[in-house]
Design a protein around this motif. Structure first.
Motif, PDB file in Angstrom:
ATOM      1  N   UNK A   4      -7.824 -11.778  -1.396  1.00 44.98           N
ATOM      2  CA  UNK A   4      -7.443 -11.774  -2.801  1.00 44.98           C
ATOM      3  C   UNK A   4      -8.264 -10.733  -3.547  1.00 44.98           C
ATOM      4  N   UNK A  33     -10.587  -4.374 -17.263  1.00 43.66           N
ATOM      5  CA  UNK A  33     -10.608  -3.954 -15.857  1.00 43.66           C
ATOM      6  C   UNK A  33     -11.930  -4.272 -15.139  1.00 43.66           C
ATOM      7  N   UNK A  82     -12.207 -17.722  -7.537  1.00 40.00           N
ATOM      8  CA  UNK A  82     -10.994 -17.180  -6.922  1.00 40.00           C
ATOM      9  C   UNK A  82     -11.310 -16.442  -5.632  1.00 40.00           C
ATOM     10  N   UNK A  83     -12.464 -15.759  -5.602  1.00 39.02           N
ATOM     11  CA  UNK A  83     -12.790 -14.972  -4.416  1.00 39.02           C
ATOM     12  C   UNK A  83     -13.695 -15.745  -3.466  1.00 39.02           C
ATOM     13  N   UNK A 125       3.121   6.906  -1.326  1.00 39.55           N
ATOM     14  CA  UNK A 125       2.076   6.185  -2.037  1.00 39.55           C
ATOM     15  C   UNK A 125       2.093   6.513  -3.526  1.00 39.55           C
ATOM     16  N   UNK A 147     -13.639 -15.604 -11.566  1.00 38.07           N
ATOM     17  CA  UNK A 147     -13.622 -14.568 -10.553  1.00 38.07           C
ATOM     18  C   UNK A 147     -14.286 -15.040  -9.263  1.00 38.07           C
ATOM     19  N   UNK A 193      -8.857  -8.639  -7.318  1.00 36.24           N
ATOM     20  CA  UNK A 193      -8.498  -8.638  -8.730  1.00 36.24           C
ATOM     21  C   UNK A 193      -8.391  -7.190  -9.180  1.00 36.24           C
ATOM     22  N   UNK A 216       1.961  -5.975 -11.704  1.00 35.35           N
ATOM     23  CA  UNK A 216       1.282  -7.085 -12.367  1.00 35.35           C
ATOM     24  C   UNK A 216       2.032  -8.427 -12.251  1.00 35.35           C
ATOM     25  N   UNK A 250       4.830   4.404  -5.083  1.00 30.46           N
ATOM     26  CA  UNK A 250       4.488   2.976  -5.126  1.00 30.46           C
ATOM     27  C   UNK A 250       3.399   2.704  -6.174  1.00 30.46           C
ATOM     28  N   UNK A 251       2.627   3.742  -6.516  1.00 25.36           N
ATOM     29  CA  UNK A 251       1.675   3.625  -7.620  1.00 25.36           C
ATOM     30  C   UNK A 251       2.324   3.136  -8.901  1.00 25.36           C
ATOM     31  N   UNK A 303      -4.268  -1.960  -4.684  1.00 25.52           N
ATOM     32  CA  UNK A 303      -3.822  -1.157  -3.548  1.00 25.52           C
ATOM     33  C   UNK A 303      -5.004  -0.415  -2.908  1.00 25.52           C
ATOM     34  N   UNK A 311       4.716   1.063 -11.400  1.00 25.77           N
ATOM     35  CA  UNK A 311       5.250  -0.287 -11.508  1.00 25.77           C
ATOM     36  C   UNK A 311       6.774  -0.259 -11.502  1.00 25.77           C
ATOM     37  N   UNK A 321      -6.055  -4.047 -11.542  1.00 18.44           N
ATOM     38  CA  UNK A 321      -4.683  -3.606 -11.786  1.00 18.44           C
ATOM     39  C   UNK A 321      -4.027  -3.179 -10.473  1.00 18.44           C
ATOM     40  N   UNK A 322      -2.784  -2.785 -10.596  1.00 14.14           N
ATOM     41  CA  UNK A 322      -1.967  -2.375  -9.469  1.00 14.14           C
ATOM     42  C   UNK A 322      -2.660  -1.375  -8.546  1.00 14.14           C
ATOM     43  N   UNK A 323      -3.189  -0.360  -9.163  1.00 13.21           N
ATOM     44  CA  UNK A 323      -3.824   0.721  -8.433  1.00 13.21           C
ATOM     45  C   UNK A 323      -5.080   0.215  -7.704  1.00 13.21           C
ATOM     46  N   UNK A 324      -5.862  -0.585  -8.381  1.00 15.01           N
ATOM     47  CA  UNK A 324      -7.094  -1.134  -7.803  1.00 15.01           C
ATOM     48  C   UNK A 324      -6.786  -2.040  -6.618  1.00 15.01           C
ATOM     49  N   UNK A 373     -13.658   3.910 -15.184  1.00 16.72           N
ATOM     50  CA  UNK A 373     -12.429   3.180 -15.558  1.00 16.72           C
ATOM     51  C   UNK A 373     -12.703   2.146 -16.628  1.00 16.72           C
ATOM     52  N   UNK A 409       0.825  -1.216   0.000  1.00 10.34           N
ATOM     53  CA  UNK A 409       0.000   0.000   0.000  1.00 10.34           C
ATOM     54  C   UNK A 409       0.860   1.268   0.000  1.00 10.34           C
TER      55      UNK A 409
END
Lengths: 415, 415
Positions: free
Chosen positions: A389, B135, B109-110, B291, B106, A391, A362, B294-295, A398, B297, A393-396, B158, A285
């Protein structure tokens, strides 16, 4: 009895169609009108073009009782709102003497010359109500044509808002002697998905007409809007209370607040009321949890600080996470999360320590999938561990981790 | 020759008509479409109501060649966009197997149960192009009916944006082999105000018609959009290059990037290329700088971590800021900022240490006004100290502090 009116909003301006600005006017007006019991059925945006404007007016004329129009009333050749309305109605254009006087004063005061096109702003329709604009030149105009009310306002948001509040809303309240009220309440839930909540409330949603029950999902939480229609506000609130209590019976454990409440504020208030301090140890985070707390005024009373330990080396150097934990279990593990929470709680001397470690993606990390996240919360009673867990992207991943932390804290603190 | 197409946007959702959200989707899409040479003639907003939705579709069908539709594609009973389109066209609804597979994965997995209404999101029309949503779940759908193209996308911004950029725009470019081209380039500046930049370029802005020169301000930076119209992309780029070089002659020292570049990414790339690591000590920013790094990659290569030291006590305990500095100069001082940067650099073992201390407000602190901010950057060469003053609310002051840090780092690193 009140006539059930249908209303719509037409926003005029090519800049809206080019995406240079968003149609925030329509949103603001809609909210105010919903509160006043005037339901809006359509928004339209059309450019500064005589033919298309006329068509849009004609369409609105056929389907609505009240039509709000903003924009296209300025002094330039592009401003064609009045002209289009004249094409449709054949109403005569006359000049409003008060507006002319205002303009003359304004130009005299600023030592500028009034050009002929400025005078255009004083144009109104024969038989119209003219409302003076207290923050600009062009007046508001209300005119009735074939039993439909047209309300014209400039597109500049301050001028539109001032005319709406000072003149248009009182004019309509008077005209329609709005006796019944629409009142809404938003119920906010966390920890339950939209489809699950809807499933629990299915029969209520499909049978209920007053109040109406509308689920709205947003990231990591769900809201239910109850809107009731009644003669008085008290009666509307009563209807809403009854339905709310039926909903609470089924899904009350997920309800965290109302209207503009946020889960962040709720957790903040719980910490304040219980005189508890918190600190965070953050890997994936990266300080986002800390920053979301500092966003709130008064955070210095409850928030001690955070250790953002993004690298393995930093986890060892700064938080003194034992090497054998990171080697044996990995940095993305419940064991590492626990050590992080424990260390930050002790180093920052707080009542609660919370930690975040996981794979933002990713790429996989330590053989773990992107979206794998461990959160540990240590309070004065116990160690609480969560494997999650997410799902996205990176931003989501976090953002959802941070939101989830508030959900977990809420459930621990509200007990 | 290119067919001169007419396009419009329909946004579906009662929340728009209640004014709970503004129609930012329509603005974003309009801007992107204008850039692609697809002019938008109308925006419409309509609620989740079968009859009105069908009427709005019919109206659009009669006046436009391309119709963009967002919203009303979710899993709930309220979501009626597909149904309304089916009423108008009689097209059969079929299920997209890829979407079903995605949903099954999905939910597995969750560890959640898929309810029947979730399956609705896989509904598409016979003969449609189905575009997978990278997304989210609900796919984009393109379908042609009586020579009009309908493009359906979810209303979540998004998801809509990702589908537009990845699928809808390329699909349209292909379909209409758009022959004369509008090409735009955004020049991004930091460290100069909008009015100052506009002043420097005044004569260019008022004389130039192809490319057009449009300044756009956003928080803490300014962009100039150059849009050229030509027979070929190469010719348009040529026109833009010529104007750009005139602009660079006057304000090149403030130019940091192009198009979707961000100052954060530029600083990140400079750190990467110079193999430098950074750590931050944050008081008023509360981890927001950390933050934001870290956003991005790959941040583990350059970012060591952060010490968020929000309380005076924590500044002493965690970062060992000497008591006499905080007592004598206060925690909001260049001396404290310097000690913070020095300590975090050494504790986190990084090449660069950056610190933030200041008053986020709304109240004064240590006799200093809200908006007073000290930033220190220590790199391998020197200590760089900055005293700043920002206006605005708590959130704005914190965001501007972080943005300013990137500006300062950019100028130090690019040398």
């Amino acid at each position: 009895m009140k006539k059930q009116v249908k209303a719509e909003i037409i926003s005029v301006g090519t800049e809206l169609l080019l995406g240079q600005i968003s149609n925030t006017n329509a949103a603001w007006m809609s909210e105010k009108l919903a509160d006043s019991g005037i339901p809006i059925y359509y928004h339209s945006v059309v450019g500064d073009n005589l033919e298309r404007l006329t068509e849009v007016f004609q369409l609105a004329h056929n389907r609505s009782d009240i039509i709000f129009i903003t924009g296209g009333l300025g002094p330039t050749e592009d401003d064609l709102t009045r002209e289009a309305f004249q094409v449709m109605t054949g109403l005569e254009i006359v000049q409003d003497p008060v507006t002319i006087q205002k303009m003359e004063n304004y130009f005299a005061k600023t030592n500028r010359t009034m050009t002929l096109n400025n005078l255009k702003q004083a144009n109104v329709f024969e038989g119209a109500h003219v409302f003076q604009n207290s923050v600009g030149i062009a007046p508001g105009i209300a005119v009735e044509y074939e039993e439909t009310i047209y309300l014209f306002m400039p597109g500049v948001p301050r001028e539109m808002k001032s005319l709406m509040l000072e003149h248009m809303l009182p004019f309509l309240a008077d005209k329609y002697s709005l006796s019944d009220v629409i009142f809404s309440r938003m119920l906010r839930f966390i920890g339950i998905g939209e489809s699950q909540l809807e499933y629990e409330l299915q029969d209520l949603i499909s049978c209920q007409t007053n109040p109406t029950i509308a689920p709205l999902a947003s990231e990591g939480e769900v809201a239910i809007r109850l809107s009731a229609n009644a003669d008085t506000k008290a009666a509307a609130i009563n209807l809403i209370n009854e339905t709310e209590s039926m909903i609470v019976k089924r899904a009350g454990q997920y309800l965290y607040g109302y209207d503009n409440d946020t889960i962040e504020q709720k957790v903040f208030a719980l910490l304040q009321n219980q005189h508890l301090t918190i600190s965070s140890a953050e890997s994936l985070t990266g300080g986002a949890f800390a920053s979301s707390i500092v966003d709130m005024e008064g955070s210095s009373a409850i928030f001690k600080g955070a250790a953002v330990v993004y690298q393995t080396e930093t986890k060892a150097d700064v938080l003194h996470i034992p090497e054998h934990i990171m080697k044996h279990y990995g940095t993305v593990s419940k064991e590492c999360a626990e050590a992080m929470a424990e260390q930050v709680k002790s180093l920052y001397n707080s009542d609660i320590g919370i930690s975040f470690t996981g794979v933002a993606g990713p790429a996989k990390q330590e053989g773990k999938e992107a979206g794998t996240v461990f959160i540990t919360i240590i309070n004065q009673q116990a160690v609480h561990q969560y494997k999650l867990h997410f799902s996205g992207d990176r931003d989501t991943i976090r953002r959802r981790s941070v939101k989830k932390a508030y959900e977990l804290l809420f459930h621990l603190l509200k007990k």
